[in-house]
Design an enzyme around this catalytic site. Structure first.
Site, PDB file in Angstrom:
ATOM      1  N   SER A  23       0.827  -1.215   0.000  1.00 36.98           N
ATOM      2  CA  SER A  23       0.000   0.000   0.000  1.00 36.98           C
ATOM      3  C   SER A  23       0.858   1.259   0.000  1.00 36.98           C
ATOM      4  O   SER A  23       0.329   2.361   0.034  1.00 36.98           O
ATOM      5  CB  SER A  23      -0.922  -0.004   1.225  1.00 36.98           C
ATOM      6  OG  SER A  23      -0.181  -0.191   2.416  1.00 36.98           O
ATOM      7  N   ASN A 110      -1.855  -2.615  13.198  1.00 36.19           N
ATOM      8  CA  ASN A 110      -3.314  -2.464  13.148  1.00 36.19           C
ATOM      9  C   ASN A 110      -3.800  -1.248  13.943  1.00 36.19           C
ATOM     10  O   ASN A 110      -4.650  -0.495  13.480  1.00 36.19           O
ATOM     11  CB  ASN A 110      -3.994  -3.739  13.659  1.00 36.19           C
ATOM     12  CG  ASN A 110      -3.677  -4.922  12.768  1.00 36.19           C
ATOM     13  OD1 ASN A 110      -3.108  -4.740  11.687  1.00 36.19           O
ATOM     14  ND2 ASN A 110      -4.018  -6.117  13.201  1.00 36.19           N
ATOM     15  N   THR A 155     -40.658  24.888 -10.208  1.00 34.26           N
ATOM     16  CA  THR A 155     -40.888  23.528  -9.720  1.00 34.26           C
ATOM     17  C   THR A 155     -41.077  22.700 -10.986  1.00 34.26           C
ATOM     18  O   THR A 155     -41.597  23.211 -11.988  1.00 34.26           O
ATOM     19  CB  THR A 155     -42.145  23.417  -8.829  1.00 34.26           C
ATOM     20  OG1 THR A 155     -43.279  23.769  -9.612  1.00 34.26           O
ATOM     21  CG2 THR A 155     -42.076  24.329  -7.608  1.00 34.26           C
ATOM     22  N   HIS A 156     -40.610  21.480 -10.959  1.00 24.70           N
ATOM     23  CA  HIS A 156     -40.630  20.614 -12.157  1.00 24.70           C
ATOM     24  C   HIS A 156     -39.878  21.257 -13.319  1.00 24.70           C
ATOM     25  O   HIS A 156     -40.178  20.988 -14.476  1.00 24.70           O
ATOM     26  CB  HIS A 156     -42.070  20.303 -12.599  1.00 24.70           C
ATOM     27  CG  HIS A 156     -42.962  19.857 -11.493  1.00 24.70           C
ATOM     28  ND1 HIS A 156     -43.116  18.543 -11.127  1.00 24.70           N
ATOM     29  CD2 HIS A 156     -43.727  20.576 -10.623  1.00 24.70           C
ATOM     30  CE1 HIS A 156     -43.959  18.464 -10.097  1.00 24.70           C
ATOM     31  NE2 HIS A 156     -44.315  19.688  -9.765  1.00 24.70           N
ATOM     32  N   SER A 277     -13.800  25.681 -26.927  1.00 25.30           N
ATOM     33  CA  SER A 277     -13.856  24.437 -27.693  1.00 25.30           C
ATOM     34  C   SER A 277     -12.717  24.450 -28.698  1.00 25.30           C
ATOM     35  O   SER A 277     -12.348  25.496 -29.227  1.00 25.30           O
ATOM     36  CB  SER A 277     -15.194  24.351 -28.417  1.00 25.30           C
ATOM     37  OG  SER A 277     -15.084  23.525 -29.551  1.00 25.30           O
ATOM     38  N   LYS A 283     -17.621  28.925 -28.551  1.00 28.32           N
ATOM     39  CA  LYS A 283     -18.009  28.243 -27.320  1.00 28.32           C
ATOM     40  C   LYS A 283     -17.311  28.760 -26.065  1.00 28.32           C
ATOM     41  O   LYS A 283     -16.139  29.102 -26.081  1.00 28.32           O
ATOM     42  CB  LYS A 283     -17.715  26.741 -27.438  1.00 28.32           C
ATOM     43  CG  LYS A 283     -18.601  25.989 -28.388  1.00 28.32           C
ATOM     44  CD  LYS A 283     -20.025  25.828 -27.916  1.00 28.32           C
ATOM     45  CE  LYS A 283     -20.202  24.893 -26.764  1.00 28.32           C
ATOM     46  NZ  LYS A 283     -20.184  23.495 -27.097  1.00 28.32           N
ATOM     47  N   GLU A 290     -19.342  21.437 -14.614  1.00 26.71           N
ATOM     48  CA  GLU A 290     -19.651  20.089 -15.120  1.00 26.71           C
ATOM     49  C   GLU A 290     -18.786  19.036 -14.426  1.00 26.71           C
ATOM     50  O   GLU A 290     -19.253  17.962 -14.053  1.00 26.71           O
ATOM     51  CB  GLU A 290     -19.392  20.019 -16.623  1.00 26.71           C
ATOM     52  CG  GLU A 290     -20.352  20.862 -17.443  1.00 26.71           C
ATOM     53  CD  GLU A 290     -19.887  20.956 -18.889  1.00 26.71           C
ATOM     54  OE1 GLU A 290     -20.046  19.984 -19.627  1.00 26.71           O
ATOM     55  OE2 GLU A 290     -19.329  21.998 -19.269  1.00 26.71           O
ATOM     56  N   TYR A 317      -9.030  -6.966  12.592  1.00 26.37           N
ATOM     57  CA  TYR A 317      -8.446  -6.454  11.352  1.00 26.37           C
ATOM     58  C   TYR A 317      -8.417  -7.525  10.263  1.00 26.37           C
ATOM     59  O   TYR A 317      -8.145  -8.697  10.517  1.00 26.37           O
ATOM     60  CB  TYR A 317      -7.014  -5.944  11.602  1.00 26.37           C
ATOM     61  CG  TYR A 317      -6.361  -5.452  10.320  1.00 26.37           C
ATOM     62  CD1 TYR A 317      -6.601  -4.164   9.858  1.00 26.37           C
ATOM     63  CD2 TYR A 317      -5.559  -6.288   9.555  1.00 26.37           C
ATOM     64  CE1 TYR A 317      -6.046  -3.723   8.668  1.00 26.37           C
ATOM     65  CE2 TYR A 317      -4.993  -5.857   8.365  1.00 26.37           C
ATOM     66  CZ  TYR A 317      -5.249  -4.579   7.928  1.00 26.37           C
ATOM     67  OH  TYR A 317      -4.708  -4.139   6.744  1.00 26.37           O
ATOM     68  N   LYS A 325      -8.306   3.229   1.977  1.00 32.01           N
ATOM     69  CA  LYS A 325      -7.535   4.463   1.879  1.00 32.01           C
ATOM     70  C   LYS A 325      -7.694   5.254   0.585  1.00 32.01           C
ATOM     71  O   LYS A 325      -7.910   6.472   0.603  1.00 32.01           O
ATOM     72  CB  LYS A 325      -6.054   4.170   2.092  1.00 32.01           C
ATOM     73  CG  LYS A 325      -5.727   4.026   3.540  1.00 32.01           C
ATOM     74  CD  LYS A 325      -4.367   3.418   3.753  1.00 32.01           C
ATOM     75  CE  LYS A 325      -4.387   2.559   4.980  1.00 32.01           C
ATOM     76  NZ  LYS A 325      -5.371   1.459   4.954  1.00 32.01           N
TER      77      LYS A 325
HETATM   78  N1  ARG Z   1      -1.185  -1.448   5.206  1.00 26.75           N
HETATM   79  C1  ARG Z   1      -2.115  -1.952   6.148  1.00 26.75           C
HETATM   80  C2  ARG Z   1      -3.466  -1.308   5.937  1.00 26.75           C
HETATM   81  O1  ARG Z   1      -3.489  -0.270   5.399  1.00 26.75           O
HETATM   82  C3  ARG Z   1      -1.648  -1.639   7.554  1.00 26.75           C
HETATM   83  C4  ARG Z   1      -2.122  -2.595   8.582  1.00 26.75           C
HETATM   84  C5  ARG Z   1      -1.571  -3.916   8.257  1.00 26.75           C
HETATM   85  N2  ARG Z   1      -1.712  -4.874   9.249  1.00 26.75           N
HETATM   86  C6  ARG Z   1      -1.443  -6.169   8.984  1.00 26.75           C
HETATM   87  N3  ARG Z   1      -1.557  -6.965   9.963  1.00 26.75           N
HETATM   88  N4  ARG Z   1      -1.128  -6.578   7.811  1.00 26.75           N
HETATM   89  O2  ARG Z   1      -4.498  -1.836   6.262  1.00 26.75           O
END
Ligand code: ARG
Length: 465
Positions: A23, A110, A155-156, A277, A283, A290, A317, A325
């Protein structure tokens, strides 16, 4: 390269498998929060006599060095170290030697990741609340210029009754006020410390969770260690408050897009928020509005995505939760960007007062005035409605509007109609007379603006930690 958790493994994963599980590409956004959490944790370990003071100092120095480098963007992350926690821990060990490994005493990734995200969302929520306030100020400023600017109310998407343009804009002020209060309320649940919950069950070390919580500015600690590490409600709440906010922004986007079309021409967006455009030289496109309308979908997507990730997870966990994330970061970027753009777009838009007002004179949005007029003279409203409906039909046949009919013709419908009806039918008067609480009458709009300014002046700063 040896992994920090390598002890019980006999084989290493292939690089592409590591990459899939890592990650670090996105959770590096939490680098400062992660260091902040570690510093508090180490201070607590020293205070509780779990590591000695000198070691603690060396670790703190190492963490500070990493913080300096992080602020300058000088940290080189590696996918081999999976995530932000393991990257920083191995950098710390490189920086100060094996004693760096003591940082993880009595802690797990965790509770660490949960802490990081609480810290991150607290900061971002505070920033979003401030940005909502700035946008509200721009709305109030525009509205103050247009208390007596008359616009058709719909309205509408059919013309219904004339209203003050300020009143229309101020509807968004109050939506945003509710958004703000949703975010502020969520801070209560964001500002709780999961640190010290360990992997899931707490720890055998004599830690003091209240101490780290206080150092990090949290109001309280999670009561249950399993809940502490597996709760993502605070992110769901953030995404949900964000989704409602984006829905409001998207509705205003839609209105501004319509208003700036050739069919309406009620407003002109500033060049700074429009684009041309590549093929049609004439334009001027309301791209930013948008885009915000479109980006609303991303925030909804993140909310539904995370709800779906969480729905079948056993305690505590699970790696699935790493998927919390990217949607959160994306939502933060989308929401903050959209609010900044909107403040500018509303502040700089040009309002074509004359076109707005002319529009209210070429329609039947004063029909209710006539019906109310007759009802006020004693005719049951349902009958008055019928009389005016017939008159509208008559006008459509004659290709004119109610105010164009001579008094004699009006009197044929009801002898109660007098000369004063022409003032009543005037859209400006129609707006002015709608003076019930929260209505569009000018006095009410002025009161609402006063109240809005009081609300803004009195709004509390979000948690300042
Ligand atoms: N990168 C993990 C997450 O974002 C961190 C926690 C990981 N814990 C584990 N026991 N693998 O969730």
């Amino acid at each position: 390269m040896n992994k920090l958790w390598n002890g019980r493994f006999t084989k290493t994963a292939e690089e592409w498998v590591d990459e899939f599980g890592a990650s670090i590409d996105f959770d590096q956004e939490l680098v400062l929060e992660d260091l902040q959490g570690s510093m508090a944790h180490v201070a607590m370990l020293v205070k509780c006599g779990i590591i000695d003071g000198q070691e603690g100092e060396r670790i703190q120095k190492g963490l500070e060095q990493l913080q300096n480098k992080a602020e300058k963007g000088e940290l080189a992350y590696s996918v081999k170290n999976e995530d932000i926690h393991l990257n920083l821990e191995s950098m710390l060990i490189e920086e100060i030697g094996p004693v760096g490994g003591k940082v993880h005493t009595g802690r797990s990734r965790n509770d660490q990741i949960a802490t990081d995200m609480h810290l991150y969302l607290r900061k971002q929520t505070g920033n979003i609340v401030t940005l909502i306030g700035s946008f509200q100020e721009e709305i109030v400023k525009q509205a103050e210029n247009h208390v007596e600017t008359i616009i058709p109310g719909y309205t509408h998407l059919q013309r219904a009754q004339p209203i003050s343009f300020a009143h229309h804009l101020m509807a968004y002020f109050w939506m945003l006020e509710r958004d703000k209060s949703r975010f502020l309320d969520s801070l209560k649940r964001i500002n709780v410390s999961p640190l010290g919950a360990g992997a899931l069950a707490g720890t055998t070390f004599p830690i003091e969770r209240e101490y780290t919580a206080a150092l990090l500015g949290f109001d309280s600690i999670y009561e249950n260690s399993l809940d502490a590490v597996s709760d993502r409600d605070f992110i769901l709440e953030f995404l949900s408050a964000g989704s409602v906010l984006m829905m409001h922004l998207s509705r205003l986007s839609e209105e501004m897009i319509l208003w700036s079309s050739q069919e309406f021409k009620f407003i002109e967006m500033d060049d700074a928020f429009s684009t041309g455009s590549s093929i049609m030289p004439q334009k001027k496109n309301p791209d930013m509005a948008e885009l915000i309308r479109g980006k609303t979908g991303r925030v909804y997507g993140s909310l539904v995505g995370l709800l779906t990730v969480m729905k079948g997870l056993p305690l505590a966990y699970n790696k699935d939760m790493q998927e919390d994330k990217e949607g959160m970061f994306d939502a933060v970027r989308t929401i903050t960007g959209s609010l900044k753009i909107f403040a500018g777009m509303v502040a700089t838009m040009k309002v074509n007062e004359k076109i707005m007002e002319d529009a209210t004179k070429k329609d039947f949005s004063n029909a209710t005035e006539l019906a109310d007029y007759l009802a006020a003279k004693g005719i049951p409203f349902r009958e008055a409605h019928e009389i005016v409906g017939k008159l509208v039909l008559f006008c459509i046949e004659k290709n004119c509007f109610l105010g164009d009919l001579p008094l004699e013709v009006l009197k044929e419908s009801s002898s109660l109609i007098e000369e004063d009806i022409f003032v009543i039918l005037n859209p400006y008067e129609a707006v002015k007379r709608r003076n019930s609480a929260g209505g569009t009458g000018f006095e009410q709009v002025k009161l609402a603006l006063k109240k809005a300014k009081e609300v803004l002046a009195g709004s509390k700063e979000p948690l300042n930690v």
